[in-house]
Design a protein around this motif. Structure first.
Motif, PDB file in Angstrom:
ATOM      1  N   ALA A 150       0.806  -1.223   0.000  1.00 13.41           N
ATOM      2  CA  ALA A 150       0.000   0.000   0.000  1.00 13.41           C
ATOM      3  C   ALA A 150       0.841   1.277   0.000  1.00 13.41           C
ATOM      4  CB  ALA A 150      -0.934   0.001   1.210  1.00 13.41           C
ATOM      5  N   LEU A 151       2.140   1.139   0.282  1.00  9.39           N
ATOM      6  CA  LEU A 151       2.980   2.327   0.420  1.00  9.39           C
ATOM      7  C   LEU A 151       3.042   3.190  -0.842  1.00  9.39           C
ATOM      8  CD1 LEU A 151       4.912   3.987   2.197  1.00  9.39           C
ATOM      9  CD2 LEU A 151       6.766   2.516   1.381  1.00  9.39           C
ATOM     10  N   PRO A 152       3.265   2.642  -2.040  1.00  3.04           N
ATOM     11  CA  PRO A 152       3.351   3.514  -3.225  1.00  3.04           C
ATOM     12  C   PRO A 152       2.099   4.366  -3.430  1.00  3.04           C
ATOM     13  CG  PRO A 152       4.189   1.333  -3.734  1.00  3.04           C
ATOM     14  CD  PRO A 152       3.554   1.240  -2.383  1.00  3.04           C
ATOM     15  N   GLY A 153       0.926   3.787  -3.213  1.00  7.09           N
ATOM     16  CA  GLY A 153      -0.305   4.538  -3.380  1.00  7.09           C
ATOM     17  C   GLY A 153      -0.449   5.643  -2.347  1.00  7.09           C
ATOM     18  N   PHE A 154      -0.039   5.358  -1.121  1.00  8.27           N
ATOM     19  CA  PHE A 154      -0.116   6.370  -0.067  1.00  8.27           C
ATOM     20  C   PHE A 154       0.787   7.547  -0.399  1.00  8.27           C
ATOM     21  CE2 PHE A 154       0.605   8.579   3.833  1.00  8.27           C
ATOM     22  CZ  PHE A 154      -0.521   8.364   4.621  1.00  8.27           C
ATOM     23  N   VAL A 155       2.023   7.251  -0.768  1.00  9.13           N
ATOM     24  CA  VAL A 155       2.986   8.313  -1.062  1.00  9.13           C
ATOM     25  C   VAL A 155       2.533   9.129  -2.283  1.00  9.13           C
ATOM     26  CG1 VAL A 155       5.355   8.789  -1.797  1.00  9.13           C
ATOM     27  CG2 VAL A 155       4.915   7.126   0.026  1.00  9.13           C
TER      28      VAL A 155
ATOM     29  N   LEU B  68       6.904  12.214   6.480  1.00  7.53           N
ATOM     30  CA  LEU B  68       6.509  10.948   7.091  1.00  7.53           C
ATOM     31  C   LEU B  68       7.647  10.391   7.938  1.00  7.53           C
ATOM     32  CD1 LEU B  68       4.984   9.119   3.984  1.00  7.53           C
ATOM     33  CD2 LEU B  68       3.701  10.271   5.808  1.00  7.53           C
ATOM     34  N   SER B  69       7.263   9.749   9.033  1.00  4.84           N
ATOM     35  CA  SER B  69       8.171   8.865   9.761  1.00  4.84           C
ATOM     36  C   SER B  69       7.842   7.451   9.309  1.00  4.84           C
ATOM     37  CB  SER B  69       7.965   8.994  11.270  1.00  4.84           C
ATOM     38  OG  SER B  69       8.083  10.324  11.702  1.00  4.84           O
ATOM     39  N   LEU B  70       8.855   6.643   9.063  1.00  6.17           N
ATOM     40  CA  LEU B  70       8.647   5.304   8.535  1.00  6.17           C
ATOM     41  C   LEU B  70       9.263   4.278   9.463  1.00  6.17           C
ATOM     42  CD1 LEU B  70       9.638   6.365   4.968  1.00  6.17           C
ATOM     43  CD2 LEU B  70       7.344   5.604   5.586  1.00  6.17           C
TER      44      LEU B  70
ATOM     45  N   ARG C 129      13.022   0.220   3.842  1.00  2.00           N
ATOM     46  CA  ARG C 129      13.703  -0.069   2.577  1.00  2.00           C
ATOM     47  C   ARG C 129      12.737   0.053   1.401  1.00  2.00           C
ATOM     48  NH1 ARG C 129      17.810  -4.924   2.675  1.00  2.00           N
ATOM     49  NH2 ARG C 129      18.769  -3.374   4.034  1.00  2.00           N
ATOM     50  N   ALA C 130      11.477  -0.296   1.630  1.00  2.00           N
ATOM     51  CA  ALA C 130      10.481  -0.275   0.553  1.00  2.00           C
ATOM     52  C   ALA C 130      10.242   1.131   0.014  1.00  2.00           C
ATOM     53  CB  ALA C 130       9.166  -0.866   1.057  1.00  2.00           C
ATOM     54  N   VAL C 131      10.483   2.153   0.820  1.00  2.00           N
ATOM     55  CA  VAL C 131      10.208   3.526   0.388  1.00  2.00           C
ATOM     56  C   VAL C 131      11.274   4.062  -0.566  1.00  2.00           C
ATOM     57  CG1 VAL C 131      11.454   4.752   2.234  1.00  2.00           C
ATOM     58  CG2 VAL C 131       9.372   5.761   1.238  1.00  2.00           C
ATOM     59  N   ILE C 132      12.446   3.479  -0.583  1.00  2.00           N
ATOM     60  CA  ILE C 132      13.573   4.050  -1.323  1.00  2.00           C
ATOM     61  C   ILE C 132      13.275   4.244  -2.813  1.00  2.00           C
ATOM     62  CG2 ILE C 132      15.969   3.665  -2.029  1.00  2.00           C
ATOM     63  CD1 ILE C 132      16.479   2.469   0.749  1.00  2.00           C
TER      64      ILE C 132
END
Length: 283
Positions: A54-59, A69-71, A77-80
């Motif tokens: 779900a992270l790509p859609g949120f960002v 954001l705090s992660l 690693r997934a956010v990079i």
């Protein structure tokens, strides 16, 4: 602070912590305490249960009202791949715990855990040590090695449970330019005689080591904060050693996050720590 900066900080802004699970996170307590102390009345800080899928859609859905954001796990690693820029510190351990949206909409990633560890140690009088030991070999252990690259002059002994973890820690040592010596977890009691011991393991893992604390221990940095104190930290303190807690780390890394997200030059460390202490006492 300039009038322009004050005007930018006065407008409503959003920030949040993302993770899975995230319900336990103290980040909202710390960041909200900072906003109150800084007079950022229009700022809000929330928590969202978000997994890697779900992270790509949120960002992608973050508008100009978002400051950052705090992660937490498993998103560091997934956010990079979703970022426009990453700091050298974050790149060194392939982990981002702070996403900041710039005025022009760029997504920048940083890691405040590493300088947060260094700041927490310095607050307790640890500027440099000759050698150190790390208990554990998970994600936090790699951040600990990165922090020790700035603090430890010599060898770092890392106590692990498996050959695979041993290989990982040796590789992190090479990447971070830290002289790593891997030891078996069965000998972890030996670690307690180092001038600095960093415990990075889950709750309960080091409890059995409490009985092995030496008569005159030096400094223990236990990254846990709930439950606190751990059995090891309690015995260490009773024996006269210095103890740096996971709350110390959490507050110092959050201070850096607040400064990066708000543009304020000095986040209120004392107010944030007090808020964290009160929240933990209420659990």
């Amino acid at each position: 602070m300039s009038d322009t900066s004050r005007a930018a900080q006065a407008r409503p802004r959003r920030a949040a912590v993302l993770g899975n699970p995230v319900g336990h996170s103290l980040s909202p307590v710390l960041h909200r305490a900072a906003y109150q102390a800084l007079g950022l009345t229009g700022w809000t800080y929330d928590r969202f249960e978000v997994d890697e899928a779900a992270l790509p859609g949120f960002v992608a859905g973050m508008g100009p009202e978002w400051a950052g954001l705090s992660l937490t796990m498993p998103l560091k690693r997934a956010v990079i791949p979703l970022l426009d820029e990453i700091s050298d510190t974050a790149a060194s351990v392939e982990a981002v715990n702070t996403l900041v949206l710039t005025e022009d909409g760029r997504r920048t990633g940083d890691n405040t855990d590493i300088p947060g560890m260094v700041a927490a140690l310095r607050e307790h009088g640890v500027e440099r040590v000759a050698t150190a030991a790390v208990l554990g070999a998970g994600a936090t252990a790699s951040s600990a090695l990165a922090a020790l690259a700035r603090v430890c002059e010599g060898e770092v002994a890392v106590y692990v449970r498996s050959a695979a973890r041993a290989d990982e820690m040796r590789e992190w040592g090479r990447r971070l330019d830290v002289d790593v010596r891997v030891e078996d977890w069965a000998d972890a009691a030996d670690a307690l005689r180092f001038p600095l011991v960093v415990a990075t393991t889950p709750a309960g893992t080091t409890d059995a080591l409490a009985a092995a604390v030496p008569e005159r221990p030096a400094t223990l940095f236990d990254v846990l904060y709930d439950p606190w104190p751990t059995a090891l930290a309690a015995r260490w303190s009773m024996s006269g050693g210095a103890v740096v807690s996971g709350l110390d780390l959490l507050v110092h890394q959050a201070v850096l996050q607040v400064e990066r997200m708000t543009g304020c030059s000095a986040a209120p460390l004392g107010a944030m720590r007090k808020a964290g202490e009160h929240a933990l006492a209420a659990r």
